[in-house]
Design an enzyme around this catalytic site. Structure first.
Site, PDB file in Angstrom:
ATOM      1  N   THR A  52       0.867  -1.184   0.000  1.00  0.00           N
ATOM      2  CA  THR A  52       0.000   0.000   0.000  1.00  0.00           C
ATOM      3  C   THR A  52       0.898   1.227   0.000  1.00  0.00           C
ATOM      4  O   THR A  52       2.108   1.131   0.203  1.00  0.00           O
ATOM      5  CB  THR A  52      -0.899   0.048   1.259  1.00  0.00           C
ATOM      6  OG1 THR A  52      -0.051   0.209   2.408  1.00  0.00           O
ATOM      7  CG2 THR A  52      -1.722  -1.207   1.407  1.00  0.00           C
ATOM      8  N   LEU A  86       3.204  -1.224   4.749  1.00  0.00           N
ATOM      9  CA  LEU A  86       2.484  -0.018   5.178  1.00  0.00           C
ATOM     10  C   LEU A  86       3.506   1.118   5.221  1.00  0.00           C
ATOM     11  O   LEU A  86       4.564   0.978   5.849  1.00  0.00           O
ATOM     12  CB  LEU A  86       1.864  -0.223   6.562  1.00  0.00           C
ATOM     13  CG  LEU A  86       0.909  -1.427   6.726  1.00  0.00           C
ATOM     14  CD1 LEU A  86       0.411  -1.510   8.170  1.00  0.00           C
ATOM     15  CD2 LEU A  86      -0.265  -1.338   5.760  1.00  0.00           C
ATOM     16  N   VAL A 132       7.496  -2.278   7.021  1.00  0.00           N
ATOM     17  CA  VAL A 132       7.395  -0.813   7.006  1.00  0.00           C
ATOM     18  C   VAL A 132       8.030  -0.278   5.729  1.00  0.00           C
ATOM     19  O   VAL A 132       9.187  -0.583   5.415  1.00  0.00           O
ATOM     20  CB  VAL A 132       8.072  -0.214   8.257  1.00  0.00           C
ATOM     21  CG1 VAL A 132       7.988   1.313   8.225  1.00  0.00           C
ATOM     22  CG2 VAL A 132       7.433  -0.766   9.526  1.00  0.00           C
ATOM     23  N   LYS A 133       7.229   0.501   5.011  1.00  0.00           N
ATOM     24  CA  LYS A 133       7.703   1.047   3.738  1.00  0.00           C
ATOM     25  C   LYS A 133       8.348   2.406   3.994  1.00  0.00           C
ATOM     26  O   LYS A 133       7.726   3.312   4.567  1.00  0.00           O
ATOM     27  CB  LYS A 133       6.511   1.194   2.793  1.00  0.00           C
ATOM     28  CG  LYS A 133       6.825   0.906   1.354  1.00  0.00           C
ATOM     29  CD  LYS A 133       5.528   0.844   0.587  1.00  0.00           C
ATOM     30  CE  LYS A 133       5.752   0.700  -0.893  1.00  0.00           C
ATOM     31  NZ  LYS A 133       4.480   0.819  -1.621  1.00  0.00           N
ATOM     32  N   ILE A 134       9.584   2.524   3.553  1.00  0.00           N
ATOM     33  CA  ILE A 134      10.400   3.712   3.855  1.00  0.00           C
ATOM     34  C   ILE A 134      10.892   4.304   2.535  1.00  0.00           C
ATOM     35  O   ILE A 134      11.380   3.568   1.669  1.00  0.00           O
ATOM     36  CB  ILE A 134      11.644   3.287   4.692  1.00  0.00           C
ATOM     37  CG1 ILE A 134      11.233   2.589   5.994  1.00  0.00           C
ATOM     38  CG2 ILE A 134      12.591   4.442   4.927  1.00  0.00           C
ATOM     39  CD1 ILE A 134      10.925   3.511   7.134  1.00  0.00           C
TER      40      ILE A 134
END
Ligand code: G3P
Length: 224
Positions: free
Chosen positions: A27, A56, A82-84
């Site tokens: 997402t 996310l 965790v999308k960074i």
């Protein structure tokens, strides 16, 4: 090759998950903005619905903010990644989150060097954006090719997640290159399922069966 869905649409996720096609979800803020309802609730629902990794994305751009958000997002479930964003601050956050056993997906990758550095910092996934490179007249798939070749030379525990996929040919090209994952908008997955010759062939089978079916074989009749 694993298939992720690149969407926050719960109906699409449920439909394709029920077919056993969904290995994970990605997402981003743009995708969440397209859905009705509270984004946090949607993220929670996705994490519960799909067993595989769920990316996310943080919205902070500073190290401390990304770290705090990453820790909070990771509490949605064990499958959260965790999308960074691919920035210096982002790489610092990747390393710190890794030290806390929180997996990360470095997003907005547009060069092989960015992918190399993200893997070195400790990302679990790198997301090269193929369609957006195509949009500016570059060959996005060349980037995937470079990253796959580079990663094959080393022992990074980092998977190549092909993103910004726009059509089924991207998927075939990524698979030929040995990319670990493609993340697909639901409409691309729908296009991969269907073929006009399948529809024509099925219609012909049903039509021919109608010619030979009889009322004495009700189970074998074809609904009109
Ligand atoms: O996974 C990244 C994707 O959501 C971006 O796609 O089509 O906006 O470049 P696109």
């Amino acid at each position: 090759m694993k298939i992720f869905l690149d969407t926050a649409n719960l109906d699409s996720i449920k439909m394709y998950n029920d077919m056993g096609l969904v290995d994970g979800i990605t997402t981003n803020p743009t995708l969440l903005s397209k859905e009705k309802g509270d984004p946090e609730e949607i993220m929670g629902e996705i994490v519960r619905m799909v067993k595989g990794p769920i990316s996310l994305e943080v919205i902070s751009t500073d190290y401390e903010g990304m770290l705090a958000e990453g820790r909070r997002l990771s509490k949605f479930g064990k499958n959260v990644v965790v999308k960074i964003p691919m920035t210096s601050e982002g790489l610092r956050a990747v390393r710190s989150l890794r030290n806390e056993q929180i997996r990360t997906n470095v997003t907005l990758i547009f060069s092989a060097n960015q992918a190399l550095l993200a893997a070195k910092a400790g990302a679990s996934y790198v997301s090269p954006f193929i369609g957006r490179l195509d949009d500016i007249g570059e060959i996005g798939m060349d980037l995937v090719s470079d990253i796959v070749e580079i990663f094959a030379n080393y022992d990074f525990e980092c998977e190549v997640l092909v993103a910004s996929v726009r059509h089924p040919l991207h998927v075939i090209d990524a698979a030929k290159l040995g990319a670990d994952i493609v993340t697909l908008p639901p409409d691309v997955l729908a296009k991969m399922i269907s073929h006009p010759l399948t529809d024509i062939g099925l219609a012909r089978f049903l039509e021919d069966w109608r010619k030979i079916s009889t009322s004495s074989h009700p189970k074998l009749t074809v609904p009109r």
